[in-house]
Design an enzyme around this catalytic site. Structure first.
Site, short mmCIF file in Angstrom:
data_model
loop_
_atom_site.label_atom_id
_atom_site.label_comp_id
_atom_site.label_asym_id
_atom_site.label_seq_id
_atom_site.Cartn_x
_atom_site.Cartn_y
_atom_site.Cartn_z
N HIS A 184 82.50 -3.84 24.01
CA HIS A 184 83.30 -4.27 25.19
C HIS A 184 84.20 -3.04 25.59
CE1 HIS A 184 81.99 -8.10 23.69
NE2 HIS A 184 82.65 -8.82 24.57
N GLU A 225 76.52 -19.05 24.48
CA GLU A 225 77.70 -19.11 25.56
C GLU A 225 77.00 -18.95 26.89
OE1 GLU A 225 81.63 -18.21 23.53
OE2 GLU A 225 80.50 -16.18 24.47
N CYS A 246 87.07 -19.22 30.71
CA CYS A 246 86.95 -18.01 31.40
C CYS A 246 85.68 -18.16 32.34
CB CYS A 246 86.60 -16.79 30.32
SG CYS A 246 87.93 -16.36 29.34
N CYS A 282 90.14 -14.89 24.56
CA CYS A 282 90.04 -14.51 25.99
C CYS A 282 90.73 -15.43 27.17
CB CYS A 282 88.50 -14.24 26.33
SG CYS A 282 87.33 -15.50 25.71
#
Lengths: 685, 685
Positions: free
Chosen positions: A174, A336, A354, A429
């Site tokens: 990331h 996810e 998100c 997040c």
């Protein structure tokens, strides 16, 4: 506050630099884009519509969106700041080299700080006098500034846990994702005119990225898209074309296997297929929508109609086969991910907050690029349902995943499927992502083009871009009446312009009046367009807002035999709280789909409009999990009911509340899709 | 082969050592349990029924179970041996300390070897002349023997990747899980009389475990249960009571937070609640069923009726609310868990093969302990469906998860949700688990008690425990006729005994004839009991086996409005292969639930019995994902269909095949639960 430090009539962009590689050096946020909002296409970009920017729109506190924005400022932002300290994210940035202090939490905790910075920037644009916010902003920038290495690199995890191993784990690390959020925060600060330090910090990092990953650097992409849209925004803000070129490279290099294998498949990090070749909206939902937002940004700035077409094609895949009725995406907890076409289980909906925010941003970019109303539709659907549901009424508790059915007996021990909203998450997040969206929400309500102003989201507020002024009064989404007082600024009188009002797809009947006189105003391509030499006229748009009973496409197996209730843009849900004490939620059926009663101003003021229908608590003759259809039944076969007898069932008044408000009273089971009790249907044989 | 090296009339157990702590030292497999099968309660244990053991039962190759066992020997076992080499599991055991060679694969690859050893042992018991198998067995034992440390410790991952860190990661390390499988292999080898080295190896390790974790050692449990049942079996085999005491400790210490937190909740490793207090079948499915098998073993050996009652209570939770119609468990990919009550999605069914095997073993133990037919029912259901489906007809490709619906457009990139059976898996727990179950399958068909013989699973074969002899001829499960020739051995004549025949719960009508004379033979507690001085009589049990149409409890939302077809113990499924070319599987509905035609000996000999019903390929008026019920419809409202029009649909003959055989022709979509087309139903208002 709308009173900004800068006039809204200042030029909103420096000259479009797309034809030059010369570096402009604004870097202070006082550049030409001042007053711009999120996603600000360059003047020469492929853009049907122009965004208004923060200085040209405001939300009034008496409307629902305005209240959400106010709650964000009052509760969510301070909560995020507290959690950045308490959860260690800020501590990670402050680790002194060699201090021996440990990095805590996920590898991407820096991004929580950057998103909060972005939220503070949008907030301070509107409320520059908020000293606490201003101090917090400077405190966070201090931490960011001192953590940055001389060459621009900045990532607390790599710096302290994997020193010397920059870009060693692009798959999971990331690093570019975090860089992207830093850049977005800096662009927001520049556009908002908040501070002067953040943009240079972001540019130093971006310049390093150009050296490492630009045309003369390494061919690589980040496992989690985000840098793409950020670099385009930074290009828009600075005019420095290498940022755009790098964003374009990242979009084009993706899908070529540079990230290698993944146990969930390469679609997990969107590396299975180049965007412009992909036909299926797939993989990790957040990564998919972030990538597509970035792809649209690249497409519009480079005039790449093929890439834009790819994004629209993938939109079709998403919204025709893989979107929840709430506008949410993500059917699988495992990775996810969005899942197969029509795989939309309500109970195990992942529906990450998100992903809904990313979808909102992606649709916003498609709306700006094309002007097509369907993108505004999906912004509205996601905003009022998938996004709104994530935040508790106190503004300080959040869902990460947003199921459409919380089962009786749900074991909420999994952190990503809790039984109630939590104050924070190990993977945090979502809350700061909400904060940055809500702080800039006014920017998404309307646009302009050469014909005038387009209103996409109805909310009490004011639109004023220096040429056109629209004061909006409305109780939307609780009622469908919208009054707009429309003016031209002094000096613009005598120049007719067009006010375009979106007629939502859910709306089957509406009337338009101007100063009390009803007009024939057909909606064309989703908008009613009124052209006048506006001078203070009062436009009334009355959207009929009866309750609606919705069914899913029959391929959505998970909700067969069920209906969902809706009114206006709001999807409704039923909650244990409103059921008879001894009723199990899963035994409740809708007895009839007509009539549905609208209950306004109910006992609970926090739920302005409820829907009430004839419900039934069904009782079944057997507890057996599986049974022969023609056995142990007291009455004729009935496939809809699964073959069980409900002769002992009893009717009651079933109350539904807006889905986004569930879980704010006694916690308990909830469902959006309600089984429809069997009724007489014609034989087909 | 039934001809064993040892007489089946040898005493089957040494004197029950439960009242002494004295260590017996059989260790060679020539102990009193010779000819025993998996799970062999001690004579003094709480056991309503006694297992037959491998020497007292056989399966004939002309029956389905016999063919499966033969395929296991011919294809699956050699395939496992190849994969242990190719995948590196065996290489891991052979790493020489200091050689620098790396351990490959999961931390528990040793267990794949142990399960294969167990399979070889059961196989060699029946076919001692199989030299290839015998050589393979010795080769594997060589590797195990040389890898063991002087104090008994053995775990290739810890020895080579985490040297010096024994038991440092009980949460995820699977050290005791691997030890358990080693012990089970050794017990099988001892009972089968195969080799003499493995039991001492296992005992050295078990003795180390007693020192480390016994009453004088550390309070700890393993993240993955398995050691519990293994230690009880080792106690049964050796009479060494400390093994039983340790197993009891592991059961009692679990659920007390010794493993700490887990992001999926402590139920993931069954540490959320002590077994005897738990009310909900929950968490990781394999760990749950393995733990419960071990708990039953401990309960019956220690006379712990409370613990046995807890296992039965959890059985109720499992089979009343959390079991697929195939007998499978596990609704979630995320944490391989069973999910909330009634959360049983067919498409995202995890339904891990190992969970079904574990459930089979757990039910076997409950059957032995209680004699209740429901446990035999669930063994049969799992065996013919959840377990059988995992293996391809070639015996060398496997499903790890076993969905009940493979969607059109399924992206099979996830290793745990592939579109077809794979030869092996990164996590390869299932194939060798199948091998050990299939190699010992004959041991599960029948039991004895003081009254005689109980037949639980019908298969062509022979039961002969030295006193009673039953030759079984049957085409089960393809037809319901079972002929049993029943005799007493010479010297037993004149002593009447009872033959108990299970009447499956799915069976609504049956007849019993003895030498052609029909008897009134009511089933009591699930069994028809015939008491005679058996002397070669021919008993005919004719189970009526019409197709059945099954519905799920209405709380199983995921299959509302659907039915499943079944015949006998077999659940059926429809597969793309049998549909019209242009039909999308999800658009197919069952037009009528009567009549269902039985098609025997169809075109495909591999599918002996198909079912055919009136089907319909439905066409829908809209592609929209969500739509108002009362809009865009060409005909009256129909909740079952989700409100879409099917006026252009067309009928066809819908063919269903046994679920366990799907995916053996052209790979493609499949579903067990079939939408039922709407039909005339009475109004309920």
């Amino acid at each position: 506050m709308i009173e900004s430090r800068r006039s809204a009539t200042e030029p909103t962009l420096e000259p479009h630099p797309a034809t030059t590689t010369e570096t402009t050096t604004t870097g202070t946020g006082v550049g030409g884009s001042a007053s711009g909002g999120p996603a600000l296409p360059s003047p020469g970009a492929l853009a049907a519509l122009r965004p208004l920017g923060w200085a040209s729109a405001r939300l009034h506190g008496d409307g629902l969106l305005g209240r959400w924005q106010e709650r964000n400022a009052r509760a969510t932002l301070p909560h995020c700041l507290d959690q950045l300290e308490a959860g260690g994210a800020l501590g990670n940035l402050r680790i002194a080299p060699g201090s021996g202090r440990r990095h805590v939490g996920m590898v991407f905790t820096d991004s929580d700080i950057y998103k909060t910075l972005e939220a503070l920037a949008w907030h301070l644009a509107a409320e520059p006098a908020d000293e606490a916010a201003s101090d917090a902003f400077e405190t966070l920038v201090d931490a960011v500034q001192q953590a940055q290495e001389p060459d621009g690199y900045l990532n607390s995890y790599v710096q302290h846990v994997r020193p010397g191993q920059r870009w060693a784990d692009l798959e999971e690390g990331h690093e570019l994702y975090c860089a992207g959020h830093l850049i977005q925060a800096a662009v927001a600060a520049a556009r908002a005119g908040v501070g002067e330090r953040l943009l240079p910090i972001a540019r130093r990092f971006a310049d390093l990225l150009v050296r490492c990953f630009g045309p003369d650097g390494r061919n690589a992409v980040c496992g989690h898209p985000e840098i793409e849209t950020a670099l385009v925004e930074l290009y828009r803000e600075t005019g420095h074309r290498p940022y755009l070129t790098l964003a374009q490279r990242f979009v084009d290099l993706r899908g070529r296997g540079l990230l290698g294998e993944h146990r969930f498949g390469a679609a997990y990090f969107q590396d299975h297929r180049p965007v412009r070749e992909a036909a299926e909206f797939t993989g990790h939902a957040v990564r998919q929508v972030y990538l597509l937002a970035g792809a649209v940004d690249v497409a519009v700035e480079t005039g790449d109609v093929e890439l834009l077409a790819a994004a629209e094609r993938l939109w079709g895949s998403a919204f025709r086969t893989k979107t929840y009725i709430t506008g949410a995406h993500g059917s699988r907890h495992r990775d996810e991910a969005v899942g197969d076409p029509y795989e939309l289980p309500p109970d195990r909906a992942y529906a990450e907050t998100c992903a809904a925010i990313g979808s909102f941003q992606w649709n916003w970019r498609l709306l700006l690029a094309t002007g097509k109303h369907r993108y505004a539709e999906e912004m509205e659907r996601a905003l009022y349902n998938a996004i709104a549901v994530s935040t508790a009424q106190d503004g300080a508790h959040f869902f990460y995943s947003n199921p459409l059915h919380l089962r009786t007996g749900h074991d909420g021990a999994e952190e990503d499927a809790p039984s109630r909203r939590l104050p924070w998450y190990t993977c945090a997040c979502c809350p700061p992502n909400l904060a940055r969206l809500l702080a800039s929400l006014h920017c998404y309500t309307a646009t302009t083009d050469e014909t005038g102003v387009q209103v996409h989201l109805y909310a009490a507020g004011r639109i004023d871009d220096g040429a056109h002024s629209v004061e909006v009064e409305t109780g939307y989404p609780w009622d469908g009446g919208i009054a707009l007082t429309v003016s031209s600024v002094a000096g613009q009188l005598g120049q007719p312009w067009t006010l375009a009002l979106r007629i939502p797809a859910w709306c089957r009947a509406y009337t338009v009046l101007v100063d009390g006189v009803e007009l024939a105003a057909p909606a064309v391509d989703g908008y009613v367009r009124l052209t006048r030499d506006w001078a203070g006229e009062r436009v009334e748009l009355r959207l009929a807002m009866p309750p609606r009973v919705l069914a899913a496409h029959p391929r959505v197996d998970a909700v067969r035999g069920c209906v969902a209730l809706a009114r206006g843009p709001l999807v409704y849900s039923i909650e244990q709280h409103d059921l008879p004490d001894d009723a199990v939620l899963e035994d409740v059926a809708l007895e009839s789909v007509v009539p549905i009663q609208v209950g306004e101003h109910g006992a609970d003021a926090a739920i302005p409009v409820t829907l009430t229908a004839a419900g039934r608590v069904r009782r079944f003759a057997t507890e057996r999990l599986y049974q022969p259809l023609d056995e142990a039944l007291d009455e004729p076969l009935d496939e809809t009911s699964g073959g069980a007898s409900d002769e002992t069932s009893r009717p009651f008044a079933l109350t539904a509340i807006p889905y986004f408000l569930w879980g704010n009273r006694n916690p308990g089971p909830m469902r959006v899709w309600i089984p429809a009790a069997p009724r007489e249907t014609p034989t087909r044989r």
